[in-house]
Write a protein that holds these residues in place. Structure first.
Motif, short mmCIF file in Angstrom:
data_model
loop_
_atom_site.label_atom_id
_atom_site.label_comp_id
_atom_site.label_asym_id
_atom_site.label_seq_id
_atom_site.Cartn_x
_atom_site.Cartn_y
_atom_site.Cartn_z
N TYR A 129 -1.19 -13.05 -18.84
CA TYR A 129 -0.10 -12.57 -18.00
C TYR A 129 -0.28 -11.09 -17.65
CZ TYR A 129 4.66 -11.24 -16.64
OH TYR A 129 5.75 -10.73 -15.97
N PHE A 130 -0.57 -10.26 -18.67
CA PHE A 130 -0.66 -8.82 -18.45
C PHE A 130 -1.98 -8.41 -17.80
CE2 PHE A 130 2.62 -8.71 -21.85
CZ PHE A 130 3.59 -8.03 -21.13
N LEU A 131 -3.05 -9.15 -18.05
CA LEU A 131 -4.36 -8.76 -17.53
C LEU A 131 -4.70 -9.41 -16.19
CD1 LEU A 131 -6.50 -8.82 -20.80
CD2 LEU A 131 -5.45 -6.86 -19.68
N ILE A 132 -4.04 -10.52 -15.86
CA ILE A 132 -4.38 -11.23 -14.62
C ILE A 132 -3.17 -11.39 -13.71
CG2 ILE A 132 -5.29 -13.37 -13.63
CD1 ILE A 132 -6.90 -13.77 -16.17
N THR A 133 -2.11 -12.03 -14.23
CA THR A 133 -0.96 -12.37 -13.38
C THR A 133 -0.29 -11.13 -12.80
OG1 THR A 133 -0.58 -14.35 -14.71
CG2 THR A 133 1.22 -13.62 -13.28
N LYS A 134 0.03 -10.16 -13.64
CA LYS A 134 0.73 -8.96 -13.15
C LYS A 134 -0.14 -8.13 -12.20
CE LYS A 134 3.62 -6.40 -15.40
NZ LYS A 134 4.82 -6.64 -14.59
N PRO A 135 -1.42 -7.89 -12.50
CA PRO A 135 -2.23 -7.15 -11.52
C PRO A 135 -2.34 -7.84 -10.17
CG PRO A 135 -3.28 -7.09 -13.67
CD PRO A 135 -2.13 -8.05 -13.78
N ILE A 136 -2.45 -9.17 -10.17
CA ILE A 136 -2.49 -9.89 -8.90
C ILE A 136 -1.17 -9.71 -8.16
CG2 ILE A 136 -2.58 -12.19 -7.85
CD1 ILE A 136 -4.62 -12.96 -9.95
N GLY A 137 -0.07 -9.79 -8.89
CA GLY A 137 1.24 -9.57 -8.28
C GLY A 137 1.37 -8.16 -7.71
N MET A 138 0.77 -7.17 -8.40
CA MET A 138 0.82 -5.80 -7.90
C MET A 138 0.03 -5.67 -6.61
SD MET A 138 -0.33 -2.24 -9.77
CE MET A 138 -2.07 -2.59 -9.52
N LEU A 139 -1.12 -6.33 -6.52
CA LEU A 139 -1.91 -6.29 -5.29
C LEU A 139 -1.14 -6.92 -4.14
CD1 LEU A 139 -5.46 -7.24 -6.67
CD2 LEU A 139 -4.60 -4.98 -6.04
N PHE A 140 -0.43 -8.00 -4.42
CA PHE A 140 0.40 -8.63 -3.39
C PHE A 140 1.48 -7.65 -2.91
CE2 PHE A 140 4.27 -10.96 -2.26
CZ PHE A 140 3.79 -11.79 -1.25
N ASN A 141 2.08 -6.94 -3.84
CA ASN A 141 3.11 -5.96 -3.47
C ASN A 141 2.55 -4.81 -2.66
OD1 ASN A 141 4.98 -7.48 -4.77
ND2 ASN A 141 5.32 -6.08 -6.47
N ILE A 142 1.34 -4.37 -3.00
CA ILE A 142 0.71 -3.27 -2.27
C ILE A 142 0.54 -3.64 -0.80
CG2 ILE A 142 -1.46 -2.01 -2.00
CD1 ILE A 142 -1.68 -1.96 -5.03
N VAL A 143 0.28 -4.92 -0.54
CA VAL A 143 0.11 -5.37 0.85
C VAL A 143 1.45 -5.53 1.54
CG1 VAL A 143 -0.73 -7.26 2.30
CG2 VAL A 143 -2.07 -6.50 0.33
N MET A 144 2.44 -6.10 0.84
CA MET A 144 3.69 -6.49 1.49
C MET A 144 4.74 -5.37 1.54
SD MET A 144 3.03 -9.44 2.54
CE MET A 144 4.67 -9.70 3.23
N ILE A 145 4.83 -4.54 0.52
CA ILE A 145 5.89 -3.53 0.47
C ILE A 145 5.82 -2.56 1.66
CG2 ILE A 145 6.75 -1.54 -0.80
CD1 ILE A 145 7.70 -4.19 -1.91
N PRO A 146 4.64 -2.05 2.05
CA PRO A 146 4.62 -1.18 3.24
C PRO A 146 5.16 -1.87 4.48
CG PRO A 146 2.59 -0.95 2.01
CD PRO A 146 3.33 -2.10 1.40
N PHE A 147 4.86 -3.16 4.63
CA PHE A 147 5.38 -3.91 5.78
C PHE A 147 6.90 -3.95 5.75
CE2 PHE A 147 7.01 -8.08 7.13
CZ PHE A 147 6.76 -8.00 8.50
N PHE A 148 7.47 -4.24 4.58
CA PHE A 148 8.93 -4.30 4.46
C PHE A 148 9.57 -2.94 4.70
CE2 PHE A 148 8.23 -8.17 1.63
CZ PHE A 148 8.60 -9.05 2.63
N LEU A 149 8.90 -1.88 4.25
CA LEU A 149 9.44 -0.54 4.48
C LEU A 149 9.47 -0.20 5.96
CD1 LEU A 149 7.76 1.51 1.59
CD2 LEU A 149 10.14 0.75 1.74
N VAL A 150 8.43 -0.58 6.68
CA VAL A 150 8.36 -0.28 8.11
C VAL A 150 9.45 -1.01 8.88
CG1 VAL A 150 6.97 -0.59 10.20
CG2 VAL A 150 5.91 0.29 8.11
N ILE A 151 9.63 -2.30 8.60
CA ILE A 151 10.62 -3.05 9.38
C ILE A 151 12.05 -2.72 8.97
CG2 ILE A 151 8.99 -4.95 9.72
CD1 ILE A 151 10.61 -6.58 7.68
N SER A 152 12.21 -1.98 7.86
CA SER A 152 13.55 -1.58 7.44
C SER A 152 14.03 -0.32 8.16
CB SER A 152 13.59 -1.34 5.92
OG SER A 152 13.28 -2.52 5.22
N LEU A 153 13.14 0.30 8.91
CA LEU A 153 13.47 1.53 9.62
C LEU A 153 13.68 1.25 11.11
CD1 LEU A 153 10.78 3.83 7.95
CD2 LEU A 153 13.20 3.66 7.35
N PRO A 154 14.41 2.14 11.81
CA PRO A 154 14.56 1.99 13.26
C PRO A 154 13.18 1.96 13.93
CG PRO A 154 16.08 3.64 12.42
CD PRO A 154 15.14 3.29 11.30
#
Length: 208
Positions: free
Chosen positions: A137-162
């Motif tokens: 979980y700590f060595l594989i699952t969470k790092p993969i989840g973090m990589l997914f967030n690195i891709v998606m979070i900037p997109f969500f931040l952009v569309i949350s702005l005017p």
């Protein structure tokens, strides 16, 4: 009728902005999740390697491995509950889990087990299935989840702005709320053995 339906869906979407779970999930995903994931990966990897080496000096390696994995698992269960229960996650998490499934105790070898040396004892004592699941979980699952967030979070931040905020902000809140709940259920399914995520009742499904 069509406009009325669209208006209702728009209002339902904007209700996501008023949910504390949406904002707690956003805070968790932005500030805690990446730093905690990196720390856990580095800490588990280093203590795991040290514990393997120190098996020749029992019982140092045994307790180092067990203490690291189980302690981080407890912190993970509590902190990730902030996504779904931001106001009382510190108070409710342990009691909520304990009422359904007991937290995994330190695995003990049966007294009837034949003693075959300290290294054999240490491997059986530390690297049981629960420990292996935690390491994965700590060595594989969470790092993969973090990589997914690195891709998606900037997109969500952009569309949350005017100029996208009218639809982008509530959509971001909705998706982050869902992501936070998914992470919480996923953590408990691994770190609390035999945990079954609660399913919505038929009545709630019918009302939805």
């Amino acid at each position: 009728m069509l406009n009325s339906t669209h208006d209702q869906k728009f209002i339902e979407l904007w209700l996501e902005v008023t949910k504390p779970q949406s904002w707690s999930s956003i805070i968790y995903l932005l500030f805690w999740f990446p730093l905690w994931t990196i720390f856990c990966f580095a800490w588990i990897l280093s203590t795991f390697m040290i514990s393997i080496i120190s098996l020749v000096i029992p019982p140092l390696g045994y307790f180092m491995c067990i203490g690291s994995v189980i302690s981080l698992a407890r912190v993970e269960l509590i902190t990730i509950s902030f996504c779904t229960n931001p106001s009382r996650f510190l108070h409710d998490t342990v009691s909520e889990i304990a009422s359904k499934k007991p937290l995994q105790p330190i695995t003990k070898i049966s007294p009837q087990s034949e003693f075959q040396g300290y290294i054999h004892f240490g491997v059986k004592y530390c690297y049981n299935q629960y420990t292996v699941d935690c390491l994965r979980y700590f060595l594989i699952t969470k790092p993969i989840g973090m990589l997914f967030n690195i891709v998606m979070i900037p997109f969500f931040l952009v569309i949350s702005l005017p100029p996208f905020a009218l639809f982008g902000l509530p959509y971001t809140c909705k998706r982050c709320n869902m992501r936070g709940k998914s992470l919480c259920d996923g953590a408990r399914s691994v770190l609390v053995p035999q945990w079954n995520a609660p399913r919505p009742s038929n009545q709630n499904q019918g009302n939805a």
